[in-house]
Scaffold this motif. Structure first.
Motif, PDB file in Angstrom:
ATOM      1  N   VAL A   6     -24.702 -20.895 -47.139  1.00  0.00           N
ATOM      2  CA  VAL A   6     -25.677 -21.003 -48.053  1.00  0.00           C
ATOM      3  C   VAL A   6     -25.203 -20.206 -49.204  1.00  0.00           C
ATOM      4  N   ASP A   7     -25.293 -20.716 -50.432  1.00  0.00           N
ATOM      5  CA  ASP A   7     -25.170 -20.081 -51.516  1.00  0.00           C
ATOM      6  C   ASP A   7     -26.273 -19.047 -51.928  1.00  0.00           C
ATOM      7  N   PRO A   8     -25.942 -17.984 -51.759  1.00  0.00           N
ATOM      8  CA  PRO A   8     -27.288 -16.884 -52.018  1.00  0.00           C
ATOM      9  C   PRO A   8     -27.541 -16.735 -53.334  1.00  0.00           C
ATOM     10  N   ALA A   9     -28.688 -17.059 -53.983  1.00  0.00           N
ATOM     11  CA  ALA A   9     -29.534 -17.023 -55.169  1.00  0.00           C
ATOM     12  C   ALA A   9     -29.851 -15.743 -55.497  1.00  0.00           C
TER      13      ALA A   9
ATOM     14  N   TYR B 196     -40.647 -31.896 -64.313  1.00  0.00           N
ATOM     15  CA  TYR B 196     -40.828 -30.574 -64.571  1.00  0.00           C
ATOM     16  C   TYR B 196     -40.256 -29.833 -63.337  1.00  0.00           C
ATOM     17  N   GLN B 197     -39.684 -28.622 -63.853  1.00  0.00           N
ATOM     18  CA  GLN B 197     -39.381 -27.631 -62.969  1.00  0.00           C
ATOM     19  C   GLN B 197     -40.354 -27.096 -62.083  1.00  0.00           C
ATOM     20  N   VAL B 198     -40.221 -26.923 -60.628  1.00  0.00           N
ATOM     21  CA  VAL B 198     -40.921 -26.444 -59.736  1.00  0.00           C
ATOM     22  C   VAL B 198     -40.108 -25.540 -58.995  1.00  0.00           C
ATOM     23  N   GLU B 199     -40.623 -24.381 -58.792  1.00  0.00           N
ATOM     24  CA  GLU B 199     -39.996 -23.297 -58.229  1.00  0.00           C
ATOM     25  C   GLU B 199     -40.365 -22.915 -56.610  1.00  0.00           C
ATOM     26  N   LEU B 200     -39.445 -23.202 -55.789  1.00  0.00           N
ATOM     27  CA  LEU B 200     -39.737 -22.987 -54.198  1.00  0.00           C
ATOM     28  C   LEU B 200     -38.735 -21.702 -53.756  1.00  0.00           C
ATOM     29  N   PRO B 201     -39.308 -21.166 -52.673  1.00  0.00           N
ATOM     30  CA  PRO B 201     -38.623 -20.081 -52.229  1.00  0.00           C
ATOM     31  C   PRO B 201     -36.992 -20.457 -51.557  1.00  0.00           C
ATOM     32  N   GLU B 202     -36.143 -19.649 -51.993  1.00  0.00           N
ATOM     33  CA  GLU B 202     -34.787 -19.890 -51.664  1.00  0.00           C
ATOM     34  C   GLU B 202     -34.603 -19.002 -50.512  1.00  0.00           C
ATOM     35  N   ASN B 203     -34.630 -19.501 -49.350  1.00  0.00           N
ATOM     36  CA  ASN B 203     -34.820 -18.631 -48.217  1.00  0.00           C
ATOM     37  C   ASN B 203     -33.217 -18.719 -47.446  1.00  0.00           C
ATOM     38  N   TRP B 204     -32.519 -18.031 -48.196  1.00  0.00           N
ATOM     39  CA  TRP B 204     -30.869 -17.936 -47.784  1.00  0.00           C
ATOM     40  C   TRP B 204     -30.557 -17.399 -46.852  1.00  0.00           C
ATOM     41  N   LEU B 205     -31.489 -16.539 -46.248  1.00  0.00           N
ATOM     42  CA  LEU B 205     -31.242 -15.934 -45.097  1.00  0.00           C
ATOM     43  C   LEU B 205     -31.783 -16.388 -43.761  1.00  0.00           C
ATOM     44  N   ARG B 206     -32.159 -17.610 -44.040  1.00  0.00           N
ATOM     45  CA  ARG B 206     -32.681 -18.425 -42.600  1.00  0.00           C
ATOM     46  C   ARG B 206     -31.952 -18.407 -41.591  1.00  0.00           C
ATOM     47  N   ASN B 207     -30.590 -18.508 -41.590  1.00  0.00           N
ATOM     48  CA  ASN B 207     -29.574 -18.355 -40.596  1.00  0.00           C
ATOM     49  C   ASN B 207     -28.767 -17.088 -40.580  1.00  0.00           C
ATOM     50  N   GLY B 208     -29.322 -16.076 -41.014  1.00  0.00           N
ATOM     51  CA  GLY B 208     -28.995 -14.626 -41.184  1.00  0.00           C
ATOM     52  C   GLY B 208     -27.599 -14.845 -42.220  1.00  0.00           C
ATOM     53  N   ASN B 209     -27.220 -13.838 -42.300  1.00  0.00           N
ATOM     54  CA  ASN B 209     -25.898 -13.411 -43.178  1.00  0.00           C
ATOM     55  C   ASN B 209     -24.726 -12.785 -42.378  1.00  0.00           C
ATOM     56  N   VAL B 210     -23.790 -13.618 -42.382  1.00  0.00           N
ATOM     57  CA  VAL B 210     -22.596 -13.210 -41.306  1.00  0.00           C
ATOM     58  C   VAL B 210     -21.727 -12.148 -42.024  1.00  0.00           C
TER      59      VAL B 210
END
Length: 811
Positions: free
Chosen positions: A108-111, A155-169
C-alpha cells in the motif's frame, strides 16, 4: 555482507513458512510482500541496531526533523536498492516462480502527506541516511492518512484511506518509549522549595503517545536511521475516565486523519491537538535520550538539532521551554538560550493567508501551560525589541496579536535559523512576507533550495534511463549527482538520442496501458504527453492549463482537417476537502475531459486524463512518461516546487513561469531548453501596488479569450452550470486573483513553440538530454549537505557514507 541468490531463496522461504505455516506456492501477493518485508527487516536489523548504538556511544550530534507529513511511497524497492540487493532478490523470486512486480504492487502507498511538503520530508530522510548524518524523523502515525480520492460525476469525493488494513511490515511498536501528553484542565503556578514557580495541573485530559519506528536505510552504507511516528492511545491507568464511545473517539481522532477539515472551530481544535501531540511527544523523547548522555544542559544544542518543517511543529519551542523550566528547573534565560540554539525553521509559503494562526482562547483552553510560556516569550520579545525598533514594527512581529497566536512568528523568534526553499522564495520572504523579521534578524535568514532523491525518481522509477546513463558515463553519478553533467557529452550522438526516445516511448506505453486498464481510455503513445501533477490550488493555475485545452478544442472544432500536434493532457491532484473552489476546478477539468474525449471530431488529436488518487506510486508511473512539465504557478506564489525537478530529471521539458525553483532550473539548463512565459514576480507585485489590473477589460478586448470563457457559462461544456459560473465570475468579475487571463496569451504562445519543437525530433531529444544532464544540482543530497553544514552543524558521521557519497557542489 553479500547475499547470494541461493541464500535469499532459502532464507525467504524460511521466513514465509515461519509466518504462515503453509507452502509458498499457495500464497497471495500480499502474503509474499509481507514475508519479503519481514525478511528485509531482519536482514537490516543489525545495521539499524549498530547505527543507534554508535550514535549513543560516541555522543554524536543528532538531527530531529519534525514534520506534520511524511510521504514515503512504497518502501520495498527503495529498501532493496539501498541495501544493494535489488537485482539479487528480483532474480531469486523469478527462479522461485514469483512475480516481483506483482509483489511490489501489493504494498500500500501510505497517504501520510498531501504533496510536496511530505514528499520533501521523505526525500530528506533518504538523503540524511545516505549521507551518514545522524538524523531522525518525527511525525504522526495517521490511521487513515489524507484521503482516498474518487471521482463521482466528475466531482472529488473523499473516502477513508485505510492504508493499515493489512498492517505495516516496516514499523516496530515501541510501547516502552511511550510518553504522556496533557491537554486542557487548569494550571496554577506555585512557589517551589527553591523559590522558583512550579506548575500544578488539575483536571487535564491525559493521552498516551506510543511511538512506531521505521528504519530509514541509507544507500549502500550500512546506516539505518529512524523515522518515529506517534499514535494516540488511552493510558491504561486512565481507562476508568473514558466511559463513553464519544470520549474514546476523541482520543482516536488525534491520529486518525491527516489535515482534518478546519473550516469550523472543532476542526481547528483537532488540528491544534495533533500539532501539540506529536511535538510534545517528540521533544519529551529527545530530552529522555539526551539525559542518557549525562551531559550538562548547556551542551544540549551541541548534541541536538530540532528542525521545524513549516509551522505545524512550531510548538516544539514552548514545549522544550516547558520541560527545561518546569521539569529540569532551569532559569528562563538558560532555557531560552538553549531552545533558540537548538531550533531551526523552514518556511514553505509566501502566502500570508497560509501562515498558521490559532485563536488565543483556543490555545488557552487546550494548552494552558504552553500558552503561559508563549505569552512570556511574546512579552519579552516586545520588551526587548522596543528598545531598538519603532513600536509599529515591533508589534507587527508580535506572536500574540489581534486575538490570535501566530505560529510563524513563534517559529522565527524561537529559532536560530529561518530558511526559504528556493532563491526567489527566500528573497520574497526577506523583502516582503517576513520583511519586518528580516530587519530584526538578518543573520538568521538563509536559503536552502529544495531537492529530490534520484534514487527513487530515477533509479527506481525509470530503470531504462538509469541503465542508459550507466552505459554512457559509468555509475559514479549515483553517489555523486553532479556527475550527471557528463551526460551532456552525448547531446550530438544520434545513437544515444534514439535510445532516449525509445525509453521515453516505452514509458509512455506503460502509462497508456495503466490508463486503459483503470479508466478504459485508449491513448496514442506517439502523442505528446503533457503533465501537471501537484496539489490543486488556485495559485498553481491548473485553470490556466484548462483554458488552453479549451482553446485547442475550439480550434479543432473550427477546422477538423487542420494539422495539429496530438496531445494527451494528464492531471494528478487532490483538493483539500474544505477548499470548494479547488474542487470546482477539478469538476471543470473532468467535464472538459468528458467533452473532449467523447467527441468523434477530436479523435486522437486531444485527450484529457485526470487520474484519481494521485500519490507517490502514480507519480513514479507518470513522471518517466512525461514530455512536458507544467510549472505554471503565478510568479511569486510557489515557494519552490519539486515536481519540476523530478520531471526535469526524467527528460521532460518545462513550460514555466519564473517562480520558485523554476528560476534555478533556468539557470542550470538554460532558457533555450525550456519554455518560459508570463509575468515575473516584480511585475505581479507592481500590479498589486498600483491596482491597475482589470481582468474584465481583457475579457472584453480579447476575442479569443472571450470565446473560451463563454464556454464556461453557455452550455458548451455540459454539467457545469454552477461550477462554470463560479469560475467565470472569479476570472471576469472578481478580478482574477492569480492573473490567469493576463498570462493566457503568453502561455498559449509558449505552447505553440512546444508544438513546433516537437516536430523536430532530434532537437527535442537533445533538449531532453540536456535537462537530464543538468538536473544533478537538484539532488536532495546537496540540499541536506547544506542543512547539515550551515544550520544543524552536524557531521557526516559514518565512514561508509564518506566512501559512498562524494558531494562536490555543482557549478
Amino acid at each position: 555482507m553479500t547475499l547470494t541468490i541461493e541464500q535469499f531463496k532459502e532464507e525467504f522461504s524460511q521466513t514465509f513458512e515461519g509466518l504462515y505455516a503453509f507452502d509458498l506456492a499457495q500464497s497471495s501477493p500480499i502474503q509474499q510482500y509481507t514475508a519479503l518485508g519481514n525478511f528485509l527487516k531482519v536482514y537490516s536489523s543489525d545495521n539499524w541496531n549498530n547505527t543507534n548504538q554508535e550514535y549513543l556511544d560516541k555522543q554524536v550530534k543528532q538531527v530531529y526533523y519534525f514534520s506534520m507529513e511524511f510521504l514515503p511511497g512504497r518502501m520495498l524497492k527503495s529498501n532493496l536498492l539501498n541495501l544493494g540487493i535489488l537485482d539479487t532478490v528480483r532474480s531469486g523470486l523469478k527462479e522461485m516462480g514469483l512475480d516481483f512486480e506483482e509483489i511490489v504492487q501489493a504494498e500500500v502507498d501510505p497517504a501520510l502527506g498531501n504533496g510536496g511538503l511530505g514528499r520533501l520530508a521523505s526525500c530528506f530522510m533518504d538523503s540524511i541516511a545516505s549521507l551518514g548524518i545522524p538524523g531522525n524523523g518525527n511525525g504522526i502515525r495517521y490511521r487513515y492518512g489524507l484521503f482516498q480520492q474518487k471521482f463521482v460525476d466528475g466531482y472529488q469525493v473523499e473516502l477513508p484511506e485505510n492504508w493499515l488494513r493489512n498492517g505495516n511490515v516496516w514499523e516496530v511498536r515501541k510501547e516502552n518509549k511511550a510518553v504522556l501528553i496533557r491537554f486542557g484542565g487548569q494550571v496554577s503556578l506555585v512557589k517551589g522549595a527553591a523559590g522558583n514557580l512550579k506548575p500544578v495541573y488539575t483536571q487535564t485530559q491525559n493521552i498516551l503517545a506510543v511511538p512506531y519506528d521505521t528504519g530509514m536505510i541509507g544507500y549502500q552504507n550500512e546506516v539505518v536511521n529512524n523515522l518515529r511516528l506517534w499514535s494516540a492511545e488511552i493510558p491504561p491507568e486512565e481507562e476508568i475516565h473514558y466511559h463513553t464511545i464519544a470520549e474514546r473517539e476523541q482520543v482516536n481522532q488525534i491520529t486518525e486523519v491527516l489535515y482534518p477539515d478546519d473550516s469550523n472551530y472543532e476542526g481547528q481544535v483537532l488540528r491544534l491537538r495533533q500539532e501539540y501531540f506529536f511535538t510534545s511527544a517528540g521533544i519529551q523523547s529527545i530530552v529522555r535520550y539526551y539525559k542518557q548522555s549525562g551531559l550538562a544542559w548547556q551542551h544540549f544544542p551541541d548534541k541536538i538539532a530540532v528542525h521545524i518543517n513549516d509551522t505545524h511543529p512550531a510548538l516544539c519551542i514552548p514545549e522544550l521551554m516547558r520541560i527545561l523550566l518546569d521539569e529540569e528547573n532551569l532559569s528562563w534565560e538558560q532555557a531560552w538560550e538553549i531552545t533558540k540554539k537548538t531550533m531551526s525553521y523552514t518556511n514553505h509559503t509566501i502566502l500570508q493567508e497560509a501562515m498558521e494562526k490559532w485563536p488565543v482562547q483556543m490555545v488557552q483552553d487546550l494548552l494552558p501551560r504552553i500558552y503561559q510560556i508563549i505569552e512570556e516569550i511574546n512579552h519579552r520579545h516586545i520588551e526587548k525589541k522596543l528598545l531598538s525598533y519603532t513600536p509599529e514594527l515591533t508589534y507587527r512581529t508580535a506572536i500574540i496579536a489581534d486575538g490570535y497566536v501566530k505560529m510563524a512568528n513563534l517559529a522565527i523568534i524561537g529559532s536560530h535559523s529561518i530558511n526559504g526553499v528556493a532563491q526567489l522564495h527566500t528573497e520574497i520572504l526577506m523583502q516582503d512576507t517576513l520583511k519586518d523579521f528580516y530587519q530584526m534578524y538578518p543573520a538568521k535568514f538563509n536559503n536552502k533550495t529544495n531537492g529530490i532523491t534520484q534514487r527513487r525518481w530515477l533509479h527506481l522509477a525509470n530503470e531504462g534511463l538509469t541503465k542508459l546513463i550507466d552505459e554512457k558515463i559509468g555509475t559514479a553519478w549515483k553517489t555523486s549527482p553532479s556527475e550527471l553533467k557528463l551526460f551532456k557529452a552525448f547531446v550530438n550522438d544520434p545513437a544515444t538520442l534514439d535510445r532516449l526516445a525509445e525509453i521515453k516511448l516505452a514509458n509512455k506505453k506503460t502509462l497508456a496501458a495503466y490508463i486503459k486498464q483503470e479508466f478504459h481510455m485508449k491513448l496514442d503513445p506517439t502523442a505528446l504527453f503533457d503533465v501537471q501533477i501537484k496539489r490543486l490550488h488556485a495559485y498553481k493555475r491548473q485553470l490556466l492549463n484548462a483554458l488552453h485545452i479549451l482553446d485547442r478544442y475550439l480550434q479543432i472544432k473550427d477546422d477538423p482537417e487542420a494539422v495539429i500536434q496530438p496531445r494527451v493532457f494528464i492531471f494528478g491532484a487532490k483538493a483539500a476537502p474544505s477548499y470548494v473552489y479547488a474542487k470546482q476546478i477539478i469538476k471543470l477539468i473532468n467535464a472538459i475531459a468528458d467533452l473532449v474525449n467523447h467527441d468523434p471530431v477530436v479523435g486522437d488529436k486531444l485527450k484529457v486524463v485526470f487520474v484519481e488518487n494521485y500519490g507517490v506510486s502514480l507519480a513514479e508511473l507518470i513522471i518517466p512518461a512525461a514530455e512536458v512539465s507544467e510549472q505554471i504557478s503565478l510568479a511569486g506564489k510557489e515557494a519552490s516546487g519539486t515536481s519540476n525537478m523530478k520531471l526535469m530529471l526524467n527528460g521532460a521539458l518545462t513550460v514555466a513561469t519564473l517562480d520558485g525553483a523554476n528560476v534555478e532550473i533556468r539557470d542550470f539548463v538554460g532558457e533555450e531548453n525550456m519554455f518560459l512565459f508570463g509575468l515575473n514576480d516584480q511585475e505581479v507585485y507592481a500590479f498589486y501596488e498600483n491596482g491597475s489590473y482589470h481582468s474584465r477589460e481583457i475579457y472584453e478586448n480579447n476575442p479569443r479569450l472571450h470565446r473560451i470563457l463563454d464556454t464556461l457559462i453557455d452550455g458548451t461544456i455540459p454539467n457545469i452550470e454552477t461550477e462554470g459560473r463560479v469560475i467565470f465570475d472569479s476570472l471576469v468579475y472578481y478580478n482574477d486573483e492569480y492573473f490567469v487571463l493576463k498570462d493566457f496569451d503568453s502561455y498559449v504562445a509558449a505552447q505553440e513553440k512546444v508544438d513546433q519543437l516537437y516536430q523536430d525530433v532530434g532537437s527535442w531529444n537533445q533538449k531532453s538530454l540536456l535537462n537530464i544532464a543538468s538536473s544533478g544540482p537538484f539532488s536532495a543530497d546537496f540540499t541536506i549537505k547544506r542543512y547539515a553544514e550551515e544550520i544543524w552543524k552536524t557531521s557526516f558521521f559514518t565512514p561508509g557514507a564518506y566512501q559512498k557519497i562524494h558531494l562536490t557542489e555543482p557549478i
